[in-house]
Write a protein that holds these residues in place. Structure first.
Motif, mmCIF file in Angstrom:
data_model
loop_
_atom_site.group_PDB
_atom_site.id
_atom_site.type_symbol
_atom_site.label_atom_id
_atom_site.label_comp_id
_atom_site.label_asym_id
_atom_site.label_seq_id
_atom_site.Cartn_x
_atom_site.Cartn_y
_atom_site.Cartn_z
ATOM 1 N N GLU A 156 6.422 6.209 -2.277
ATOM 2 C CA GLU A 156 6.895 7.474 -2.837
ATOM 3 C C GLU A 156 7.112 8.516 -1.745
ATOM 4 N N SER A 157 6.205 8.560 -0.778
ATOM 5 C CA SER A 157 6.321 9.549 0.297
ATOM 6 C C SER A 157 7.547 9.288 1.162
ATOM 7 N N LEU A 158 7.797 8.035 1.498
ATOM 8 C CA LEU A 158 8.976 7.702 2.296
ATOM 9 C C LEU A 158 10.263 8.070 1.551
ATOM 10 N N ARG A 159 10.273 7.847 0.247
ATOM 11 C CA ARG A 159 11.465 8.199 -0.545
ATOM 12 C C ARG A 159 11.676 9.715 -0.576
ATOM 13 N N LYS A 160 10.604 10.478 -0.710
ATOM 14 C CA LYS A 160 10.716 11.944 -0.717
ATOM 15 C C LYS A 160 11.282 12.451 0.607
ATOM 16 N N ILE A 161 10.819 11.868 1.707
ATOM 17 C CA ILE A 161 11.305 12.281 3.019
ATOM 18 C C ILE A 161 12.781 11.920 3.167
ATOM 19 N N ALA A 162 13.147 10.706 2.760
ATOM 20 C CA ALA A 162 14.543 10.265 2.872
ATOM 21 C C ALA A 162 15.459 11.148 2.042
ATOM 22 N N GLU A 163 15.014 11.532 0.849
ATOM 23 C CA GLU A 163 15.826 12.385 -0.015
ATOM 24 C C GLU A 163 16.079 13.741 0.624
ATOM 25 N N PHE A 164 15.104 14.241 1.365
ATOM 26 C CA PHE A 164 15.286 15.544 2.016
ATOM 27 C C PHE A 164 16.458 15.506 2.992
ATOM 28 N N TYR A 165 16.611 14.398 3.714
ATOM 29 C CA TYR A 165 17.659 14.317 4.732
ATOM 30 C C TYR A 165 19.042 14.090 4.130
ATOM 31 N N GLU A 166 19.114 13.670 2.881
ATOM 32 C CA GLU A 166 20.394 13.493 2.196
ATOM 33 C C GLU A 166 21.357 12.636 3.012
ATOM 34 N N ASP A 167 20.848 11.525 3.497
ATOM 35 C CA ASP A 167 21.625 10.609 4.324
ATOM 36 C C ASP A 167 21.559 9.223 3.682
ATOM 37 N N GLU A 168 22.709 8.687 3.291
ATOM 38 C CA GLU A 168 22.734 7.405 2.589
ATOM 39 C C GLU A 168 22.176 6.260 3.432
ATOM 40 N N GLU A 169 22.427 6.297 4.732
ATOM 41 C CA GLU A 169 21.921 5.238 5.599
ATOM 42 C C GLU A 169 20.393 5.291 5.686
ATOM 43 N N ILE A 170 19.838 6.500 5.772
ATOM 44 C CA ILE A 170 18.380 6.650 5.786
ATOM 45 C C ILE A 170 17.785 6.139 4.483
ATOM 46 N N MET A 171 18.421 6.465 3.371
ATOM 47 C CA MET A 171 17.921 6.010 2.069
ATOM 48 C C MET A 171 17.993 4.481 1.961
ATOM 49 N N ARG A 172 19.075 3.899 2.456
ATOM 50 C CA ARG A 172 19.212 2.442 2.406
ATOM 51 C C ARG A 172 18.118 1.775 3.234
ATOM 52 N N ARG A 173 17.888 2.284 4.436
ATOM 53 C CA ARG A 173 16.843 1.722 5.295
ATOM 54 C C ARG A 173 15.467 1.883 4.674
ATOM 55 N N THR A 174 15.250 3.002 4.009
ATOM 56 C CA THR A 174 13.958 3.263 3.365
ATOM 57 C C THR A 174 13.678 2.226 2.290
ATOM 58 N N GLU A 175 14.659 1.963 1.430
ATOM 59 C CA GLU A 175 14.464 0.990 0.358
ATOM 60 C C GLU A 175 14.256 -0.413 0.917
ATOM 61 N N ALA A 176 14.953 -0.735 2.002
ATOM 62 C CA ALA A 176 14.786 -2.053 2.616
ATOM 63 C C ALA A 176 13.385 -2.208 3.187
ATOM 64 N N LEU A 177 12.890 -1.166 3.833
ATOM 65 C CA LEU A 177 11.539 -1.201 4.396
ATOM 66 C C LEU A 177 10.499 -1.356 3.288
ATOM 67 N N ILE A 178 10.643 -0.577 2.221
ATOM 68 C CA ILE A 178 9.678 -0.628 1.120
ATOM 69 C C ILE A 178 9.667 -2.009 0.478
#
Length: 464
Positions: free
Chosen positions: A284-306
């Motif tokens: 949840e924390s990683l997703r909150k951080i990724a959402e702040f940056y509003e970057d699709e690539e960051i969000m994609r990497r976050t979901e892959a890591l999780i």
């Protein structure tokens, strides 16, 4: 979840004034009494004001931590955090002015000035934190004036930490003293500027067992760089770059919310609360951080890591869940953010939390805890050993998570114990940390040693 009600008179451990600081789940709504000074004579598990300041600042690796007071104060807090360093080890030393009876009579300001001169000349630190103690408050030494003169004399930051114990009986006041000292350190001086970046600061992370490095690795993998942690594995130079971050993430809310709000007010840096204890909390924390940056690539990497990390640890968690389901747990820790994380982790392992509390929780934090636990759970603020013993026995607890002061009590009662104290050296953060925590819970809860001990029953009787 059910609302809570104050425990019946007589349910507490013998001190009438403590009634409102202990609640149990029930049908009648009631708020817990908290955020006050410890009750005189109750022998609280809570630490002192000076200790509160020291645990926040001690992980700053390259400064001199100079305790202005009796040698016992410095000894009590020497290497108080299980914080690891990637560089300087200066913070592992504990320096003291070693005030004696004559200093109490004639004052210790000259001795303090001489000690500052000595440590600066010998170690050449970029900064010095000078902590005041109870004795200093009693004799009235002006450490602010002494530190100001030393700053001018040595041309480095010599910062007073006003942690005199007589200010309060509440450890939280020490957190505030440390926070004010940090703001003095990181606020740019006249003419100085700090360039803005896309990095983030991690507030309330103390690198116990290298936990900051784990989170830093996650962030780097998803494309985000950590600026500095407050204060795990930090340096003076790194902390001074804090105003240049675009985001502050806050884990230990008790020690760092004041800093976060002041950074937002002073530099316009927003903050969000995070929690990297437990697999679900980490995700949840990683997703909150990724959402702040509003970057699709960051969000994609976050979901892959999780997805990858969850897949790796699920077999381990399931194995221990099968052994631990139905076991009864107790939690007593320093901060509410940690209590919330442990409650969730234990529930994910199939355990029931029947007793929980903190040293420094706030009303809104207790409200959150209250919403997480089942009816009948005892919730306590600023407990003393008698109360802990009473409820550990009454609630027939199988395992307790707590700090160093609770360990021996649990063992003497024949109860398993997991160390979640600030001086531990084991990494319990992140996905791999959640698996490590689950194993520790299993090993102590299901240890065969307990069946060889006499079964202690409520009321102090023993089963022969």
């Amino acid at each position: 979840m059910e609302e809570t009600s104050v425990l019946d008179s007589g349910s507490c451990a013998g001190i009438d004034e403590r009634q409102r600081s202990i609640i149990t789940s029930g049908r009648n709504k009631s708020s817990i009494h908290c955020s006050d000074d410890s009750l005189a004579g109750s022998v609280s598990q809570r630490a002192c004001v000076f200790c509160g300041a020291r645990v926040v600042l001690n992980p700053v690796t390259d400064v001199i931590h100079l305790v202005h007071g009796p040698i016992g104060c410095a000894t009590y807090t020497m290497d108080i955090r299980g914080s690891l360093s990637s560089g300087s080890e200066l913070y592992r030393n504990s320096f003291s002015t070693d005030l004696k009876e004559t200093d109490v009579v004639f004052g210790g300001e000259k001795k303090l000035a001489a000690c500052i001169d000595e440590v600066v000349t010998k170690y050449h630190p970029p900064a010095v934190f000078v902590y005041s103690t109870c004795v200093v408050g009693m004799i009235g030494d002006d450490i602010i004036a002494v530190c100001k003169a030393a700053t001018e004399r040595h041309q480095i930051d010599v910062i007073p930490v006003e942690s005199t114990g007589f200010m309060s009986g509440n450890k939280v006041i020490g957190y505030r003293a440390a926070a004010e000292a940090l703001m003095k350190l990181i606020t740019p001086k006249g003419g100085e500027t700090v360039p803005m970046t896309r990095k983030l600061n991690f507030l309330g992370e103390y690198n116990l067992g290298g936990e900051k490095w784990v989170v830093e690795r996650y962030l780097r993998e998803i494309g985000i760089e950590m600026n500095v942690a407050f204060t795990g594995d930090s340096t003076v130079a790194a902390l001074k770059q804090a105003p240049g971050a675009c985001l502050n993430i806050v884990q230990c809310t008790g020690s760092m919310h004041w800093v976060a709000t002041n950074l937002e007010r002073t530099f316009g840096t927003p903050y969000i609360d995070v929690n990297f204890f437990g697999a679900e909390n980490t995700a949840e924390s990683l997703r909150k951080i990724a959402e702040f940056y509003e970057d699709e690539e960051i969000m994609r990497r976050t979901e892959a890591l999780i997805e990858r990390e969850m897949k790796n640890i699920q077999p381990t968690l399931q194995k221990y869940r099968e052994k631990l389901t139905g076991k009864r747990a107790a939690i007593y820790v320093g901060g509410a953010f940690k209590a919330v994380a442990i409650i969730r982790q234990l529930q994910e392992l199939g355990m029931e939390v029947v007793f929980t509390g903190t040293q420094t929780g706030k009303p809104e934090e207790y409200d959150r805890i209250r919403g997480m636990v089942n009816e009948g759970t005892v919730i306590i603020d600023d407990a003393n050993p008698a109360e802990l013993e009473k409820f550990l026995l009454e609630k027939q607890v199988d395992m307790m998570a707590g700090g160093v002061k609770e360990r021996m009590l649990a063992f003497k009662l024949g109860i398993g114990f997991v160390d979640h104290n600030h001086d531990r050296k084991d990494c319990l953060a992140g996905f791999e940390g959640s698996a490590r925590f689950a194993r520790e819970v299993y090993v102590t809860t299901c240890s065969p040693v307990w069946k060889h001990l006499k079964q202690t029953l409520p009321g102090g009787m023993t089963d022969e």
